[in-house]
Design a protein around this motif. Structure first.
Motif, PDB file in Angstrom:
ATOM      1  N   SER A 134      15.698   9.098  17.989  1.00  0.00           N
ATOM      2  CA  SER A 134      14.424   8.393  17.888  1.00  0.00           C
ATOM      3  C   SER A 134      13.883   8.568  16.481  1.00  0.00           C
ATOM      4  N   VAL A 135      13.690   7.423  15.775  1.00  0.00           N
ATOM      5  CA  VAL A 135      13.312   7.469  14.370  1.00  0.00           C
ATOM      6  C   VAL A 135      12.035   6.672  14.154  1.00  0.00           C
ATOM      7  N   LYS A 136      11.086   7.243  13.457  1.00  0.00           N
ATOM      8  CA  LYS A 136       9.896   6.518  13.029  1.00  0.00           C
ATOM      9  C   LYS A 136      10.179   5.897  11.656  1.00  0.00           C
ATOM     10  N   THR A 137       9.497   4.754  11.379  1.00  0.00           N
ATOM     11  CA  THR A 137       9.697   4.100  10.087  1.00  0.00           C
ATOM     12  C   THR A 137       9.089   4.956   8.997  1.00  0.00           C
ATOM     13  N   LEU A 138       9.915   5.305   8.034  1.00  0.00           N
ATOM     14  CA  LEU A 138       9.466   6.153   6.936  1.00  0.00           C
ATOM     15  C   LEU A 138       9.625   5.400   5.620  1.00  0.00           C
ATOM     16  N   PRO A 139       8.909   5.803   4.562  1.00  0.00           N
ATOM     17  CA  PRO A 139       9.101   5.167   3.253  1.00  0.00           C
ATOM     18  C   PRO A 139      10.522   5.365   2.750  1.00  0.00           C
ATOM     19  N   ALA A 140      10.916   4.528   1.802  1.00  0.00           N
ATOM     20  CA  ALA A 140      12.244   4.635   1.204  1.00  0.00           C
ATOM     21  C   ALA A 140      12.391   5.994   0.530  1.00  0.00           C
ATOM     22  N   PRO A 141      13.633   6.518   0.439  1.00  0.00           N
ATOM     23  CA  PRO A 141      13.831   7.832  -0.188  1.00  0.00           C
ATOM     24  C   PRO A 141      13.240   7.875  -1.590  1.00  0.00           C
ATOM     25  N   GLY A 142      12.492   8.913  -1.868  1.00  0.00           N
ATOM     26  CA  GLY A 142      11.886   9.077  -3.179  1.00  0.00           C
ATOM     27  C   GLY A 142      10.551   8.396  -3.328  1.00  0.00           C
ATOM     28  N   SER A 143      10.183   7.519  -2.345  1.00  0.00           N
ATOM     29  CA  SER A 143       8.887   6.852  -2.441  1.00  0.00           C
ATOM     30  C   SER A 143       7.816   7.729  -1.841  1.00  0.00           C
ATOM     31  N   VAL A 144       6.551   7.352  -2.160  1.00  0.00           N
ATOM     32  CA  VAL A 144       5.416   8.124  -1.684  1.00  0.00           C
ATOM     33  C   VAL A 144       4.655   7.309  -0.669  1.00  0.00           C
ATOM     34  N   SER A 145       4.251   7.932   0.397  1.00  0.00           N
ATOM     35  CA  SER A 145       3.461   7.241   1.402  1.00  0.00           C
ATOM     36  C   SER A 145       2.118   6.861   0.784  1.00  0.00           C
ATOM     37  N   VAL A 146       1.815   5.537   0.730  1.00  0.00           N
ATOM     38  CA  VAL A 146       0.669   5.044  -0.005  1.00  0.00           C
ATOM     39  C   VAL A 146      -0.290   4.346   0.937  1.00  0.00           C
ATOM     40  N   LYS A 147      -1.536   4.695   0.832  1.00  0.00           N
ATOM     41  CA  LYS A 147      -2.557   3.995   1.589  1.00  0.00           C
ATOM     42  C   LYS A 147      -2.893   2.696   0.854  1.00  0.00           C
ATOM     43  N   THR A 148      -3.362   1.704   1.584  1.00  0.00           N
ATOM     44  CA  THR A 148      -3.641   0.405   0.997  1.00  0.00           C
ATOM     45  C   THR A 148      -5.097   0.307   0.573  1.00  0.00           C
ATOM     46  N   LEU A 149      -5.318  -0.120  -0.677  1.00  0.00           N
ATOM     47  CA  LEU A 149      -6.663  -0.390  -1.179  1.00  0.00           C
ATOM     48  C   LEU A 149      -7.020  -1.839  -0.886  1.00  0.00           C
ATOM     49  N   PRO A 150      -8.296  -2.157  -0.783  1.00  0.00           N
ATOM     50  CA  PRO A 150      -8.671  -3.570  -0.687  1.00  0.00           C
ATOM     51  C   PRO A 150      -8.325  -4.297  -1.982  1.00  0.00           C
ATOM     52  N   ALA A 151      -7.941  -5.555  -1.860  1.00  0.00           N
ATOM     53  CA  ALA A 151      -7.535  -6.332  -3.030  1.00  0.00           C
ATOM     54  C   ALA A 151      -8.764  -6.753  -3.838  1.00  0.00           C
ATOM     55  N   PRO A 152      -8.611  -6.910  -5.174  1.00  0.00           N
ATOM     56  CA  PRO A 152      -9.724  -7.425  -5.992  1.00  0.00           C
ATOM     57  C   PRO A 152     -10.117  -8.823  -5.529  1.00  0.00           C
ATOM     58  N   GLY A 153     -11.396  -9.149  -5.678  1.00  0.00           N
ATOM     59  CA  GLY A 153     -11.890 -10.453  -5.240  1.00  0.00           C
ATOM     60  C   GLY A 153     -12.425 -11.281  -6.385  1.00  0.00           C
ATOM     61  N   SER A 154     -12.752 -12.544  -6.070  1.00  0.00           N
ATOM     62  CA  SER A 154     -13.389 -13.477  -7.024  1.00  0.00           C
ATOM     63  C   SER A 154     -12.592 -13.589  -8.315  1.00  0.00           C
ATOM     64  N   VAL A 155     -11.292 -13.852  -8.219  1.00  0.00           N
ATOM     65  CA  VAL A 155     -10.458 -14.006  -9.417  1.00  0.00           C
ATOM     66  C   VAL A 155     -10.678 -15.404  -9.999  1.00  0.00           C
ATOM     67  N   SER A 156     -10.993 -15.483 -11.291  1.00  0.00           N
ATOM     68  CA  SER A 156     -11.272 -16.772 -11.928  1.00  0.00           C
ATOM     69  C   SER A 156     -10.789 -16.736 -13.380  1.00  0.00           C
ATOM     70  N   MET A 157     -10.612 -17.924 -13.957  1.00  0.00           N
ATOM     71  CA  MET A 157     -10.195 -18.048 -15.348  1.00  0.00           C
ATOM     72  C   MET A 157     -11.311 -18.713 -16.151  1.00  0.00           C
ATOM     73  N   GLU A 158     -11.673 -18.104 -17.270  1.00  0.00           N
ATOM     74  CA  GLU A 158     -12.661 -18.678 -18.187  1.00  0.00           C
ATOM     75  C   GLU A 158     -11.945 -19.010 -19.488  1.00  0.00           C
ATOM     76  N   SER A 159     -11.848 -20.302 -19.796  1.00  0.00           N
ATOM     77  CA  SER A 159     -11.106 -20.749 -20.975  1.00  0.00           C
ATOM     78  C   SER A 159     -12.022 -21.610 -21.844  1.00  0.00           C
ATOM     79  N   VAL A 160     -12.365 -21.098 -23.023  1.00  0.00           N
ATOM     80  CA  VAL A 160     -13.241 -21.798 -23.965  1.00  0.00           C
ATOM     81  C   VAL A 160     -12.574 -21.782 -25.337  1.00  0.00           C
ATOM     82  N   ASP A 161     -12.441 -22.971 -25.949  1.00  0.00           N
ATOM     83  CA  ASP A 161     -11.819 -23.094 -27.271  1.00  0.00           C
ATOM     84  C   ASP A 161     -10.459 -22.415 -27.323  1.00  0.00           C
TER      85      ASP A 161
END
Length: 360
Positions: free
Chosen positions: A83-110
Motif C-alpha cells: 500500500s503506497v501513498k502518492t509521494l513527491p518525486a525523489p529529491g523534491s520537496v513537499s510544497v504547499k500551494t500559494l494563491p496565484a497573483p491576480g489582476s495581471v495586465s499590460m501597460e504599453s506606452v510609447d
C-alpha cells in the motif's frame, strides 16, 4: 380413571364461567349447559404429547456464519503488493500551494511594455518573490513569429530581468522584440512554496502600444531651426511640419527617425516667423496626437549685420576711388600722356568715303 377425567372437566367448566355485569335494573343471567349435558373441552388424544416445533434432534440453532474453515477478511492489496501513498518525486520537496497573483495586465506606452499584477496578500514569513515568463504565440502570422519559432522554438522563456523579484511589475520592453503575439504569465513564491501561474489574457502585441505626443523644443540658430525631441519610442518616425506663420497651406513635412532626436531646418528667410508642429508615427498605421504649435522668429546669423555693413562700406569706397581716379586723370592728363593712353585711331576707309560723300 374415568372419574378423575370427569372431575377435571367439571373443574375446568367452573373456571371458564364468565360473569357479565348486568345493566342497571337488569338481572344477570349466565347460560348454563342443558340438564344432563356435560361441558367437554377438546383435549389431546390419550398418550399424545403437546409439542412445540423445535430444531431437528442434534441440530443447533446457528446464525449465518462464514463457511467452515473460512475467515472473515477485509479487502487487502494483492499478495506481494504494498500500500503506497502518492509521494513527491525523489529529491523534491513537499510544497504547499500559494494563491496565484491576480489582476495581471499590460501597460504599453510609447513602445515601453510593463507587465503589472496585484501583490500577493497571503501570509509569508519571508518576502514574496515573483517570476515572469513569455512565449511567442503559436497562431501568429509566420512573418511575425519567425524568430520565436526558429530560435525560441515556441517554448516558455524566463524574462531575465524578472526572476524572483520583490515588486509587482516587470519591464519587458527588450524581451518582446517582434510584432508577434505573446503569451505571458506570472507566479509567486514564498520560501519553498510556489503559486500556480496566472496568464495574461488576451495575448499582447506591441503594435497595441499607445503613442503619446512627443516632447518637442524649438530654437532659432541663425537662419535655421533646431527641433529637439526627448524620449521617442523605438522604431518610430517623427513627422515635423514647418510653415511660415499665416501660410500653413504651404507647410513642409520633414520625416525624422527616432534615433536622430534633433532636426535641423536650414536656410530660412530672415525676419520671418516660422511655426512647427510634430507627431510620432509607428508603422504608418499607428500615430500619436500632434504637439502644441511653437512659433519662433528667424533673426539671421549673429555676424550677418556687421558683414552687411562692411560690404556696403567697402563698395562705396571702391566706387568713390574709381570715380576720383577717372576725374583726376581727365583734368591732369598731359597732351603727350593723353595721346599715349588716349590716342585717336583713324577711321576705316569705307567710313571716310561715306563721310566725304556727305560733305559734298
Amino acid at each position: 380413571m374415568m372419574m378423575v377425567v370427569m372431575v377435571m372437566m367439571v373443574l375446568l367448566d367452573f373456571t371458564n364461567y364468565v360473569w357479565t355485569l348486568p345493566a342497571p335494573g337488569s338481572v344477570s343471567v349466565k347460560t348454563l349447559p342443558a340438564p344432563g349435558s356435560v361441558s367437554v373441552k377438546t383435549l389431546p388424544a390419550p398418550g399424545s404429547v403437546s409439542v412445540k416445533t423445535l430444531p431437528a434432534p442434534g441440530s443447533v440453532s446457528v446464525k449465518t456464519l462464514p463457511a467452515p474453515g473460512s475467515v472473515s477478511v477485509k479487502t487487502l492489496p494483492a499478495p506481494g503488493s504494498v500500500s503506497v501513498k502518492t509521494l513527491p518525486a525523489p529529491g523534491s520537496v513537499s510544497v504547499k500551494t500559494l494563491p496565484a497573483p491576480g489582476s495581471v495586465s499590460m501597460e504599453s506606452v510609447d513602445m515601453k511594455h510593463e507587465l503589472k499584477w496585484s501583490p500577493l496578500q497571503a501570509a509569508c514569513s519571508t518576502a514574496v518573490l515573483y517570476s515572469v515568463q513569455f512565449q511567442g504565440h503559436p497562431h501568429a502570422p509566420l512573418f511575425t513569429r519567425e524568430f520565436e519559432l526558429m530560435v525560441l522554438n515556441g517554448r516558455w522563456v524566463d524574462a531575465p530581468e524578472c526572476q524572483l523579484i520583490p515588486h509587482s511589475h516587470c519591464d519587458l520592453t527588450f524581451d518582446l522584440g517582434s510584432d508577434s503575439d505573446y503569451n505571458l504569465h506570472v507566479r509567486a513564491q514564498c520560501g519553498s512554496q510556489r503559486s500556480p501561474w496566472t496568464d495574461l489574457s488576451p495575448p499582447f502585441n506591441r503594435r497595441d502600444t499607445v503613442l503619446m505626443a512627443p516632447e518637442m523644443t524649438v530654437t532659432a540658430v541663425g537662419d535655421a531651426l533646431h527641433v529637439t525631441f526627448a524620449k521617442l519610442p523605438l522604431t518610430a518616425v517623427v513627422r515635423v511640419t514647418v510653415w511660415k506663420r499665416g501660410d500653413e497651406l504651404q507647410a513642409t513635412v520633414y520625416p525624422m527617425p527616432a534615433e536622430q532626436e534633433v532636426l535641423l531646418v536650414p536656410a530660412l528667410q530672415e525676419g520671418t516667423e516660422y511655426c512647427v508642429r510634430a507627431r510620432t508615427v509607428l508603422d504608418t498605421r499607428i500615430h500619436s496626437g500632434s504637439t502644441d504649435t511653437e512659433c519662433v522668429s528667424i533673426a539671421g546669423r549673429p555676424d550677418a549685420a556687421w558683414k552687411r555693413t562692411a560690404a556696403v562700406t567697402v563698395t562705396v569706397v571702391v566706387m568713390a576711388a574709381l570715380l576720383f581716379a577717372v576725374f583726376w586723370s581727365a583734368v591732369h592728363c598731359r597732351p603727350h600722356g593723353c595721346q599715349t593712353y588716349f590716342h585717336k585711331e583713324p577711321l576705316p576707309r569705307s567710313l571716310q568715303q561715306r563721310r566725304t560723300g556727305r560733305s559734298l
